[in-house]
Design a protein around this motif. Structure first.
Motif, short mmCIF file in Angstrom:
data_model
loop_
_atom_site.label_atom_id
_atom_site.label_comp_id
_atom_site.label_asym_id
_atom_site.label_seq_id
_atom_site.Cartn_x
_atom_site.Cartn_y
_atom_site.Cartn_z
N ARG A 255 0.81 -1.23 0.00
CA ARG A 255 0.00 0.00 0.00
C ARG A 255 0.84 1.27 0.00
O ARG A 255 0.49 2.25 -0.65
CB ARG A 255 -0.97 0.00 1.18
CG ARG A 255 -2.12 -0.93 0.92
CD ARG A 255 -3.30 -0.64 1.82
NE ARG A 255 -4.37 -1.53 1.43
CZ ARG A 255 -5.03 -2.30 2.27
NH1 ARG A 255 -4.74 -2.28 3.55
NH2 ARG A 255 -5.99 -3.07 1.84
N ASN B 115 -5.62 10.23 -3.42
CA ASN B 115 -4.97 9.15 -2.69
C ASN B 115 -5.94 8.42 -1.77
O ASN B 115 -5.92 7.19 -1.68
CB ASN B 115 -3.78 9.67 -1.89
CG ASN B 115 -2.53 9.78 -2.71
OD1 ASN B 115 -2.35 9.10 -3.72
ND2 ASN B 115 -1.64 10.66 -2.31
N LEU B 116 -6.78 9.17 -1.07
CA LEU B 116 -7.74 8.57 -0.16
C LEU B 116 -8.71 7.65 -0.90
O LEU B 116 -8.95 6.50 -0.48
CB LEU B 116 -8.51 9.66 0.60
CG LEU B 116 -9.47 9.19 1.66
CD1 LEU B 116 -8.72 8.52 2.81
CD2 LEU B 116 -10.27 10.37 2.20
N VAL B 117 -9.24 8.14 -2.01
CA VAL B 117 -10.18 7.33 -2.80
C VAL B 117 -9.46 6.13 -3.42
O VAL B 117 -9.98 5.00 -3.40
CB VAL B 117 -10.88 8.19 -3.88
CG1 VAL B 117 -11.71 7.32 -4.82
CG2 VAL B 117 -11.76 9.26 -3.23
N ILE C 129 -6.68 4.48 -2.43
CA ILE C 129 -6.34 3.47 -1.43
C ILE C 129 -7.61 2.85 -0.82
O ILE C 129 -7.70 1.63 -0.64
CB ILE C 129 -5.43 4.07 -0.33
CG1 ILE C 129 -4.05 4.40 -0.92
CG2 ILE C 129 -5.30 3.13 0.86
CD1 ILE C 129 -3.27 3.23 -1.48
N GLY C 130 -8.61 3.68 -0.54
CA GLY C 130 -9.86 3.17 0.04
C GLY C 130 -10.60 2.24 -0.90
O GLY C 130 -11.04 1.15 -0.50
N ALA C 131 -10.76 2.66 -2.16
CA ALA C 131 -11.46 1.81 -3.13
C ALA C 131 -10.67 0.54 -3.40
O ALA C 131 -11.26 -0.55 -3.54
CB ALA C 131 -11.69 2.59 -4.43
N ASN C 132 -9.35 0.65 -3.46
CA ASN C 132 -8.50 -0.51 -3.67
C ASN C 132 -8.68 -1.52 -2.53
O ASN C 132 -8.82 -2.72 -2.75
CB ASN C 132 -7.04 -0.09 -3.81
CG ASN C 132 -6.13 -1.24 -4.12
OD1 ASN C 132 -6.42 -2.06 -4.98
ND2 ASN C 132 -5.02 -1.31 -3.41
N ALA C 133 -8.68 -1.03 -1.30
CA ALA C 133 -8.84 -1.91 -0.14
C ALA C 133 -10.21 -2.59 -0.14
O ALA C 133 -10.33 -3.78 0.15
CB ALA C 133 -8.64 -1.12 1.15
N LEU C 134 -11.24 -1.82 -0.48
CA LEU C 134 -12.60 -2.37 -0.52
C LEU C 134 -12.70 -3.46 -1.59
O LEU C 134 -13.25 -4.54 -1.34
CB LEU C 134 -13.61 -1.26 -0.80
CG LEU C 134 -15.07 -1.69 -0.90
CD1 LEU C 134 -15.56 -2.26 0.43
CD2 LEU C 134 -15.93 -0.52 -1.34
N ALA D 131 -10.05 1.62 -9.12
CA ALA D 131 -9.82 2.56 -8.01
C ALA D 131 -9.22 3.86 -8.53
O ALA D 131 -9.60 4.95 -8.09
CB ALA D 131 -8.91 1.92 -6.96
#
Length: 148
Positions: free
Chosen positions: A43, A96-98, A100-105, A120
């Motif tokens: 990440r 970056n937030l979207v 990393i967040g979308a990737n994690a989801l 993402a």
């Protein structure tokens, strides 16, 4: 009365969008090139790759939007440059937030790496594009009150 009518509304958004497509190609192209050359699932490294890709796109954005989309209000002043950098940092944070967040989801639901990175990234680009447009239009290159 000024010589040139101020561009605004749908036409200005269309110009910003065309430049945004070029930025998107740079952004997603750079991310994928970095992933091809130096693949990672870490990440922190993905965040670094996304930041590098976004930074290349934002440099392109400033160059073209200052010369075309917002040419009547872009003065190239230090104030505008500083405001542009601030909005770029805010937009990078959104991106970056979207990303990393979308990737994690999507990782949790089992979407393959290459697909989830690109989906993402697409979502991150779209949301940071909208944030950037409104910040550039109403903060960075805003028209001073009382000027037509």
């Amino acid at each position: 009365m000024t010589k040139h009518k101020r561009k605004s509304g749908p036409f200005q958004f269309m110009q910003f969008s065309v430049i945004g497509v070029a930025n998107a190609l740079i952004d997603i192209g750079a991310l994928n090139l970095l992933l091809i050359l130096f693949y990672t699932d870490d990440r922190a490294m993905l965040l670094l790759y996304n930041t590098v890709a976004y930074t290349l796109a934002i440099i392109n954005s400033y160059f073209w939007n200052a010369r075309f989309t917002f040419q009547h209000t872009a003065k190239g002043s230090n104030r505008q440059r500083i405001l542009f950098i601030i909005q770029a940092i805010v937009s990078l944070g959104v991106n970056n937030l979207v990303f990393i967040g979308a990737n994690a989801l999507m990782e949790v639901i089992g979407i393959p790496n290459w697909l989830r990175y690109n989906v993402a990234k697409g979502l991150a680009m779209f949301l940071s594009f909208l944030a950037s447009y409104f910040m550039i239009k109403y903060v960075v290159f805003r028209r001073k009150k009382g000027k037509n």
